[in-house]
Design an enzyme around this catalytic site. Sequence first.
Site, PDB file in Angstrom:
ATOM      1  CE  LYS A 132      45.825  37.620 -18.796  1.00 22.80           C
ATOM      2  NZ  LYS A 132      46.891  38.388 -19.692  1.00 22.80           N
TER       3      LYS A 132
HETATM    4  N1  GLU Z   1      45.926  41.672 -21.425  1.00 20.18           N
HETATM    5  C1  GLU Z   1      47.214  42.106 -22.118  1.00 20.18           C
HETATM    6  C2  GLU Z   1      48.331  41.291 -21.888  1.00 20.18           C
HETATM    7  O1  GLU Z   1      48.349  40.053 -21.836  1.00 20.18           O
HETATM    8  C3  GLU Z   1      47.491  43.778 -21.412  1.00 20.18           C
HETATM    9  C4  GLU Z   1      47.678  43.635 -20.054  1.00 20.18           C
HETATM   10  C5  GLU Z   1      47.747  44.812 -19.294  1.00 20.18           C
HETATM   11  O2  GLU Z   1      47.687  46.050 -20.067  1.00 20.18           O
HETATM   12  O3  GLU Z   1      47.921  45.032 -18.201  1.00 20.18           O
HETATM   13  O4  GLU Z   1      49.605  41.649 -21.952  1.00 20.18           O
END
Ligand code: GLU
Length: 427
Positions: free
Chosen positions: A117
């Site tokens: 993240k």
């Molecule tokens: N931000 C989204 C989540 O928390 C998508 C993450 C992604 O597609 O890599 O799942």
Amino acid sequence: MQRVRRGETIMSNDKKSPYLIAQEQFDLAAEFMGLEEDLRGILRVPKRELTVNFPVRMDDGTVRAFTGYRVQHNTTRGPGKGGIRYHQGVTLDEVRALAMWMTWKCAVVNIPFGGAKGGVVVDPTPMSMRELENLTRRFATEISPLIGADGDIPAPDVNTNQQIMAWLMDTISMHSGRLESAITTGKPLGLGGSLGRSDATGRGVSFCVAQAAKFLGMDLNGAPTIVQGFGNVGSVSALMLHDLGCKITGIGDVYGAIYNPKGIDPHALVKHMKKTRTVADYPDCERVTSQELLELQCDVLVPAALEEQITGENAARIRPKILAEGANGPTTPEADKILFENNVFVIPDILCNAGGVTVSYFEWVQDLQSFFWDEGEINKRLKHVMDSSFQAVNERAQAHKIPLRLAANILAIERVAEATRLRGIYP
Ligand code: GLU
């Protein structure tokens, strides 16, 4: 360089660190499954963390310093995967928690990714497009040592979108001298994005709610439904739940919340929102606070905003039949205990909102193959992944009489632990 302005300050609040919450959830699952001590030591902390401080030139000619992070929690089952958020409340601990939840999310739906993240401490709302582009390109450059199609693949999250993914991808591509379309997902369609990606998280939420209702023998027709958050996840969830027959009675965003027991048409609300940028002034509704919204009587509640909305303090007053977590980490462990005692059927974030990363996986596969699927194919595959993951988690939960969050964490940790044992410890 002209003047250097002080960067954003990290907002302090009295909430528990999301990282401690993520670790508490992990410990609970590890204990229940009797996970080996050495694996607990590896899996309860992130593998790699990068903090970057970087300057951005603003439209008024000043240069402002920003702080950002990219954390890879685990890459045992595949490259790091997870969004990048722009928010004034971003902290390293929050990004650590979100990275850890991504590991379990990818494992629970069994896609070959690890968890990562990123975040920048910034309120992007007053920024111009050019300032946002400058910020994105410089942040992309700063975290570029970690980013790559087979290393770590960002995606949109809170306050980031397709355009930001396009700038990120272009920046990395300019550095390498060739188009690197598979280094991010959630891109515009014209740049190797996938059909169905922008709706995928909300669509996945609606699949989970449909499965839960079927299991509970509950009729969704006219079921009062409350959605907290009207960004990508909240708005699509509201639209799709409305299509399933749910009656949307309350919706909130950062500016306020609205309630109408007779029902709110989310299609009309989306149009209104495009004009005024908020749901708060939508006509014929009662105004309520974001906290009051969560406590209103309803059958389905979808928190689709930020972490720690449902806590030990308010959980006893939150009594939907189904609580479908569109957001990451909206419920604290204290609240989980109360909700379980009160028979609230909680569909945990790592399952409920996994539709987004699942279609991100499809986008990545399509980019790597330069071969694109039609939308019907994508939605069919998404439904298969969501429904079978829901079944697997729910079966485990019912067999042991445990909350779905614990069952989902156990399933996910088992998969990552197995891959770790098989790979062995280097050297
Ligand atoms: N931000 C989204 C989540 O928390 C998508 C993450 C992604 O597609 O890599 O799942």
